[in-house]
Design an enzyme around this catalytic site. Structure first.
Site, PDB file in Angstrom:
ATOM      1  N   TYR A  56       0.965  -1.126  -0.039  1.00  0.00           N
ATOM      2  CA  TYR A  56      -0.021  -0.095   0.063  1.00  0.00           C
ATOM      3  C   TYR A  56       0.986   1.256   0.028  1.00  0.00           C
ATOM      4  CZ  TYR A  56      -3.836  -3.069   1.468  1.00  0.00           C
ATOM      5  OH  TYR A  56      -4.629  -4.227   1.498  1.00  0.00           O
ATOM      6  N   LEU A 216     -17.409  -1.600   2.952  1.00  0.00           N
ATOM      7  CA  LEU A 216     -18.345  -0.424   2.786  1.00  0.00           C
ATOM      8  C   LEU A 216     -18.327  -0.315   1.208  1.00  0.00           C
ATOM      9  CD1 LEU A 216     -17.540   2.012   5.441  1.00  0.00           C
ATOM     10  CD2 LEU A 216     -19.658   0.530   5.376  1.00  0.00           C
TER      11      LEU A 216
END
Length: 331
Positions: A56, A216
């Site tokens: 990341y 989400l």
């Protein structure tokens, strides 16, 4: 709702914190001070299960950020990180087909590199042991048994406490667990991306926890995403192209009435629904805003009546999202 949950013997909060969103190039620009503040806000609110990866951000940016944020409070934190996408020097890239615009990821999970990956993460995070170490993606050119065997050596040497696998098929999960106990499996799972029922059943049978990533829907399920900035990673996702996003927002607006009736936000509805699917489910939403982080973590206190769950499932059964996700339609 139980505050703590069990991931194959590892006790963690019911909702963790996904730190990926805090690296530049993911959801637009962000400075490190704001990123550290977000992680510390999660910790203060009880989100002490922090998920990151060496892939990341550039040069393990996210791991460095997490390391900075947890310095001095290591004993409070459960650190999970992953390997296999950030390749060691000399490691041959192995293509893995995916459903995003870039079409493939380059991975390498050859056993000879795994110790080096872990030791690099330990240095970057500034810690002595990784609590939960994941194979980020299965390597199509390496049997998963070989990768997990090398990971098991890290447990024996005290560098890692628990093992996990991510983005695997059900048979891969079973084969991995046969080599060394697997504490958790990460998989994309949310109200707009169903879990593979066979994967969930395999995890239940084997006593493996399930950690939904993107719970989400990469922010979609908050109901606030109308367009994307030019530097947003989601531009690679078919579900977020302009036409698909418009169609998806129109259909998923039905979730707003459900959330309003319950007196909670759409984010809390999505997370509470996941928590009610199985007692060994621990979603890891990410956010950059302390208020949103606290809102997400408060979903662990939401109890959904069985009749409410039936109503939610009836609504979800009518919703058909437009566009593929990362692994959907690819594996």
């Amino acid at each position: 709702m139980t505050t703590l949950r069990n991931l194959g013997g590892l006790q963690v909060p019911a909702i963790g914190f996904g730190a990926m969103v805090l690296s530049p190039g993911m959801y637009g620009e962000i400075d490190d001070d704001r990123g550290v503040a977000a992680i510390q806000a999660a910790i203060e609110a009880g989100g002490t299960f922090i998920d990151t990866s060496d892939a990341y951000g550039n040069d393990a940016h996210n791991e460095r950020l997490v390391g900075r944020a947890i310095r001095g409070r290591r004993e409070q934190i459960t650190v999970a990180t992953k390997f296999g996408l950030k390749l060691s020097d000399g490691a041959q890239p192995h293509p893995l087909e995916v459903g995003f615009a870039f079409e493939e990821l380059l991975v390498n999970a050859e056993p000879k590199y795994i110790r080096g990956y872990a030791e690099s993460s330990l240095r970057t995070l500034g810690i002595d042991v990784i609590d939960l170490y994941y194979l980020h993606f299965p390597d199509p050119q390496v049997p998963i048994e070989d990768s997990v065997g090398a990971m098991g050596e890290l447990v024996a040497d005290g560098k890692v406490r628990h093992l996990g696998v991510s983005n695997v098929m059900p048979d891969e999960l079973r084969r991995a667990h046969a080599v060394h106990p697997i504490a958790a499996v990460q998989t994309e799972w949310s109200m707009w991306r169903p879990v593979d029922p066979e994967l969930l059943e395999a995890a239940r049978v084997l006593g493996i926890g399930v950690v939904p990533w993107s719970p989400l829907g990469a922010g979609f399920l908050t109901g606030t995403v109308r367009n994307l900035g030019a530097d947003d990673f989601r531009n690679n996702a078919p579900r977020f192209d302009s036409d698909s996003l418009k169609a998806n927002n129109a259909s998923y607006a039905a979730l707003q009435a459900l959330a309003a009736d319950l007196g909670i936000t759409r984010s809390q509805l999505a997370l509470a629904w996941l928590l009610h699917q199985d007692p060994a489910v621990v979603p890891i939403p990410g956010s950059r805003t302390p208020a949103h982080i606290a809102e997400n973590l408060a979903a662990a206190d939401v109890t959904l009546h069985p009749d409410t769950l039936t109503r939610i499932d009836a609504v979800l059964a009518r919703l058909k999202p437009v566009g593929a996700t990362l692994l959907q339609d690819a594996r």
